[in-house]
Enzyme design. Structure first.
Site, PDB file in Angstrom:
ATOM      1  N   ASP A 115       0.818  -1.224   0.000  1.00 63.58           N
ATOM      2  CA  ASP A 115       0.000   0.000   0.000  1.00 63.58           C
ATOM      3  C   ASP A 115       0.846   1.266   0.000  1.00 63.58           C
ATOM      4  OD1 ASP A 115      -2.419  -1.612   0.343  1.00 63.58           O
ATOM      5  OD2 ASP A 115      -1.741  -1.886   2.402  1.00 63.58           O
TER       6      ASP A 115
ATOM      7  N   HIS B  80      -4.241  -1.562  -6.188  1.00 63.86           N
ATOM      8  CA  HIS B  80      -3.576  -0.332  -6.621  1.00 63.86           C
ATOM      9  C   HIS B  80      -4.632   0.718  -6.955  1.00 63.86           C
ATOM     10  CE1 HIS B  80       0.296  -2.673  -7.879  1.00 63.86           C
ATOM     11  NE2 HIS B  80       0.062  -2.674  -6.590  1.00 63.86           N
TER      12      HIS B  80
ATOM     13  N   ARG C  77       2.231 -28.933  -7.341  1.00 65.02           N
ATOM     14  CA  ARG C  77       2.154 -29.409  -8.725  1.00 65.02           C
ATOM     15  C   ARG C  77       0.800 -30.021  -9.091  1.00 65.02           C
ATOM     16  NH1 ARG C  77       6.842 -30.837  -6.560  1.00 65.02           N
ATOM     17  NH2 ARG C  77       6.319 -33.038  -6.377  1.00 65.02           N
TER      18      ARG C  77
ATOM     19  N   THR D  97      -8.229  -3.720  -1.132  1.00 68.35           N
ATOM     20  CA  THR D  97      -8.765  -5.057  -1.369  1.00 68.35           C
ATOM     21  C   THR D  97      -9.794  -5.457  -0.324  1.00 68.35           C
ATOM     22  OG1 THR D  97      -6.719  -5.747  -2.448  1.00 68.35           O
ATOM     23  CG2 THR D  97      -8.146  -7.491  -1.609  1.00 68.35           C
TER      24      THR D  97
ATOM     25  N   GLY E 139      -0.003  14.224  -2.579  1.00 69.41           N
ATOM     26  CA  GLY E 139      -1.457  14.164  -2.680  1.00 69.41           C
ATOM     27  C   GLY E 139      -1.859  12.991  -3.545  1.00 69.41           C
TER      28      GLY E 139
END
Length: 463
Positions: free
Chosen positions: A45, A73, A178, A332, A448
């Site tokens: 973040d 993001h 796997r 998130t 900002g």
């Protein structure tokens, strides 16, 4: 955690010189890097997306190498519209850039298409501009289900990690054992059905009746998703190497951050991939020798989401105030982030691991109203021993005494500053002190949330 407000000597905290950046025979790769990497140096973040969005205007390709939808993001376009991205690289707002999701990413297709839908609703062109690796592993709803069940088990023992419950850990676990499915498996229906059925059986065996997953429903859903994703799928390794050979410029966007790295972070309170420089190489197939510039992104303070050691953490009203001013809630999860002072020990450690050449210091404006600002410059054990770096042992890290320097605040609104000279002297001194302590130049300073709220710090004269 015990802390003491002790002033450190410059000699004790002197940092090594930054490594030099390779120059090509024809041009300065510092001023115009062909491959530039942007990485988080704290606990995530930090504001990587904003820098990537700005730099993307100068690059042909923007690529993601690792992580999944646990990475959030937040960026703003020139009109101030907000975009919250989780899987699509932040360069998508540059209409001239091609965005690549590399093989190291774990991909939840329904989530990806929802993100694409929201971008298209805002007029962003995605088709023909987004490429997905055929080697990327798929993250299914069953991984999310397992993630929640595991966290519930750990919570019962008081040992929960505090994951985003996006299924990231279980998806990487499938990859490591796997039995995971890759994007290329989508196009062989028989193979896909067998593999997903077996994966679901493993979950049912582990969790019994608690495991509520409709495998047949997902098999049917992914038949449609396979055709939807097909136009996006390429061999991204070959694509990136051809781009490199043809002289195209590539910007690599890291997700999460070094202090959450599976190997170098505060294990086990970490993510399930390598957000450090090693994960870039394995997550895209581009060799480290091709990286010309490695930018470490760091907040002017620190934040952390979830459990785990956090030496410079702030509590009480000051933490609440900074959280409110900085809008420190997870992109998130929406969870409130923990707040702390700048941690030079952790930042220097991250810069060493990643070979950072420049720093982007973000959210300096959040500190505008403080009379004094503390900077954690050292760790001391209970026995009085000064530690040179971040210890691997969590018990030691949880009990370190932080050595602080106290710097004067500037108590002025810096959000309108666009040039270094427009920052108050105390703000300049704060930035310079961080640069001096880590030995790596600060190049960009965030003041900002807007795309243009960025100050470029002049380079110091070469000695």
């Amino acid at each position: 955690m015990a802390t003491s407000l002790m002033k450190s000597s410059l000699a004790l905290h002197a940092a090594p010189r930054p490594r030099s950046v390779r120059l090509s025979a024809t041009s300065s790769r510092v001023d115009s890097p062909q491959v530039s990497v942007v990485l988080g140096t704290q606990w995530g973040d930090e504001g990587k997306g904003k820098l990537v969005d700005n730099l993307a205007q100068q690059f042909d390709i923007v690529a993601r190498a690792q992580g999944g939808a646990n990475a959030g993001h937040t960026i703003y376009d020139e009109t101030g519209r907000k975009f919250a991205l989780h899987l699509v690289p932040s360069g998508i707002l540059n209409p001239k850039a091609t965005c690549v999701i590399g093989n190291g990413v774990v991909l939840h297709l329904p989530g990806l298409f929802e993100e694409i839908r929201r971008l298209k609703e805002k007029g962003v062109q995605v088709d023909g501009r987004l490429l997905v690796s055929d080697r990327a592993h798929l993250l299914f709803d069953l991984h999310k289900e397992i993630d929640g069940l595991r966290e519930a088990e750990l919570a019962g023992d008081g040992k929960q990690i505090g994951t985003t419950k996006r299924g990231i850990g279980p998806a990487y676990s499938s990859k490591a054992t796997r039995n995971g499915l890759r994007v290329c498996d989508l196009f062989d229906r028989a193979t896909f059905k067998t593999k997903l059925t077996n994966l679901a059986a493993d979950g049912a065996k582990r969790f019994g009746e608690k495991f509520a997953y409709d495998v047949e429903g997902d098999i049917a859903a992914y038949e449609k998703l396979a055709e939807e994703i097909r136009p996006f799928v390429v061999d991204t390794v070959e694509y990136l190497h051809e781009a490199l050979q043809s002289g195209k410029r590539i910007l690599i966007e890291g997700a999460n951050a070094t202090m959450l790295d599976l190997d170098f972070g505060t294990y086990p309170y970490v993510t399930s991939s390598n957000p450090s420089i090693g994960g870039i190489a394995t997550g895209l197939g581009l060799p480290p020798s091709s990286y010309d510039d490695i930018v470490g992104v760091a907040k002017a303070y620190t934040t952390r989401v979830g459990a785990g050691p956090y030496p410079t953490e702030i509590h009480g009203k000051l933490a609440e105030d900074l959280r409110a001013v900085g809008h420190e809630y997870g992109t998130t999860t929406g969870r409130p982030r923990r707040i702390g002072w700048m941690d030079i020990v952790a930042l220097r450690y991250a810069c060493k691991i990643n070979g950072v050449t420049h720093i982007n210091l973000t959210k300096l404006d959040v500190l505008d109203n403080l009379e004094e600002i503390q900077v954690g410059v050292g760790y001391k054990t209970k026995e009085g021993k000064m530690l040179k770096s971040v210890p691997a042992d969590l018990h030691t890290l949880e009990n370190v005494e932080v050595v602080y320097e106290t710097l004067p605040g500037w108590q002025a609104d810096i959000s309108a500053a666009r040039q270094w000279a427009q920052l108050p002297a105390a703000a300049q001194a704060y930035v310079q002190r961080i640069e001096d302590l880590i030995g790596i130049p600060v190049k960009w300073i965030g003041v900002g949330p807007g795309r243009d709220a960025l100050v470029v710090k002049p380079e110091a004269p070469k000695k």
